[in-house]
Design a protein around this motif. Structure first.
Motif, PDB file in Angstrom:
ATOM      1  N   ALA A   1     -10.802 -44.064   7.752  1.00  0.00           N
ATOM      2  CA  ALA A   1     -11.370 -44.002   9.106  1.00  0.00           C
ATOM      3  C   ALA A   1     -12.792 -44.481   8.981  1.00  0.00           C
ATOM      4  N   ALA A   2     -13.733 -44.368   7.796  1.00  0.00           N
ATOM      5  CA  ALA A   2     -14.994 -44.603   7.733  1.00  0.00           C
ATOM      6  C   ALA A   2     -15.170 -46.159   7.314  1.00  0.00           C
ATOM      7  N   SER A   3     -13.848 -46.924   7.135  1.00  0.00           N
ATOM      8  CA  SER A   3     -13.989 -48.290   6.775  1.00  0.00           C
ATOM      9  C   SER A   3     -13.119 -48.876   8.062  1.00  0.00           C
ATOM     10  N   ASP A   4     -13.500 -48.218   9.147  1.00  0.00           N
ATOM     11  CA  ASP A   4     -12.966 -48.969  10.547  1.00  0.00           C
ATOM     12  C   ASP A   4     -11.361 -48.837  10.837  1.00  0.00           C
ATOM     13  N   GLY A   5     -10.818 -47.972   9.938  1.00  0.00           N
ATOM     14  CA  GLY A   5      -9.382 -47.758  10.125  1.00  0.00           C
ATOM     15  C   GLY A   5      -9.132 -46.706  11.190  1.00  0.00           C
ATOM     16  N   ASP A   6      -8.008 -46.698  11.665  1.00  0.00           N
ATOM     17  CA  ASP A   6      -7.587 -45.899  12.639  1.00  0.00           C
ATOM     18  C   ASP A   6      -7.090 -44.652  12.238  1.00  0.00           C
ATOM     19  N   ALA A   7      -7.714 -43.540  12.617  1.00  0.00           N
ATOM     20  CA  ALA A   7      -7.342 -41.958  12.166  1.00  0.00           C
ATOM     21  C   ALA A   7      -6.014 -41.960  12.246  1.00  0.00           C
ATOM     22  N   GLU A   8      -5.138 -42.212  13.355  1.00  0.00           N
ATOM     23  CA  GLU A   8      -3.842 -41.849  13.305  1.00  0.00           C
ATOM     24  C   GLU A   8      -2.751 -42.782  12.608  1.00  0.00           C
ATOM     25  N   THR A   9      -3.222 -44.085  12.487  1.00  0.00           N
ATOM     26  CA  THR A   9      -2.282 -44.711  11.427  1.00  0.00           C
ATOM     27  C   THR A   9      -2.855 -45.309  10.300  1.00  0.00           C
TER      28      THR A   9
END
Length: 254
Positions: A178-186
């Motif tokens: 998530a800190a690399s702009d990823g989606d927390a859910e996927t």
């Protein structure tokens, strides 16, 4: 009864790992790392010999210094860090999974490794005398709100003259924390994980196809040795098998 089956006969790419194999386990720390590993066989990587290594939680095995960076940068890196990136991304083993490692001279394992490498590099018969096996077992990503985990492995091995690295990708369910702009859910999107090799000299490097793109999630289906999910490289004098070298002339096929 002695289990004589090889990992491939068990239907798994992965060489045996875990506490029962004598593995050490990394502490549960986000962006953490192993203790410094004093290599019982100095490892030659891109022409330089290294005495120490670190198994870093974020999918990197580094020489001399740990790597805590969680968002991957493209290779070649300009800062002189020599390392192997089986799957450089923002792992959080506090949320889930374990990172295991061991140095080994176990004859059964070394026989399996030797057989595999000799099959892939038949012009250079290889008898392993040592290996460092590092395994990321169902590791979660930073900020995860899912149960997703990645399982992959890196093996450094040598016969004291030649040095190889085997990368095994068994189950890849996420690419990005998530800190690399990823989606927390996927666990997708943002700046995806990177797989490859950085020599530390800002010139020599290798990126496994798909690195830092959404396609890296398919690394379990790709290979340079015709074994889906496995990539193998000679790294003392870096060589890539399974990738055609440039032709010196145009008439060699006549």
């Amino acid at each position: 009864m002695v289990d004589t089956k090889t990992s491939s006969e068990k239907g798994s790419l992965l060489y045996p790992y875990g506490p029962l194999q004598g593995d050490k386990t990394n502490p549960k720390h986000d962006d953490g790392t192993s203790d410094e590993i004093a290599l019982s066989v100095p490892f030659t990587f891109y022409g330089k010999s290294y005495q120490t290594a670190f198994v870093n939680n974020n999918g990197v095995i580094s020489f001399d210094e740990p790597v805590r960076q969680y968002t991957p940068d493209p290779f070649p890196l300009a800062d002189g860090r020599p390392f192997v990136a089986p799957y450089w991304g923002d792992v959080d083993n506090v949320l889930g999974g374990d990172i295991f490692y061991r140095q080994t001279t176990d004859p059964a394992l070394l026989a399996d490794i030797s057989q595999d490498i000799t099959q892939y590099f038949p012009k250079s018969p290889f008898t392993a005398t040592w290996a460092l096996v590092a395994t990321w077992d169902h590791v979660a990503y930073y900020g995860s709100t899912s149960q997703k985990g990645n399982t992959f492995q890196a093996v450094l091995t040598s016969d004291s003259k030649m040095f190889y690295i085997i990368l095994n990708y068994w189950d890849i369910q996420w690419t990005t924390g998530a800190a690399s702009d990823g989606d927390a859910e996927t666990g997708l999107g943002g700046t995806p994980a990177h797989a490859g090799f950085n020599s530390g000299d800002d010139t020599n490097f290798y990126n496994i196809p798909g690195s830092q793109t959404d396609a890296i999630i398919n690394i379990t289906t790709t290979s340079n040795v015709k074994v889906p999910g496995r990539w193998v490289f000679r790294v003392d004098d870096f060589q890539v098998t399974g990738v055609d070298p440039p032709k010196l002339n145009n008439d060699c096929w006549l």
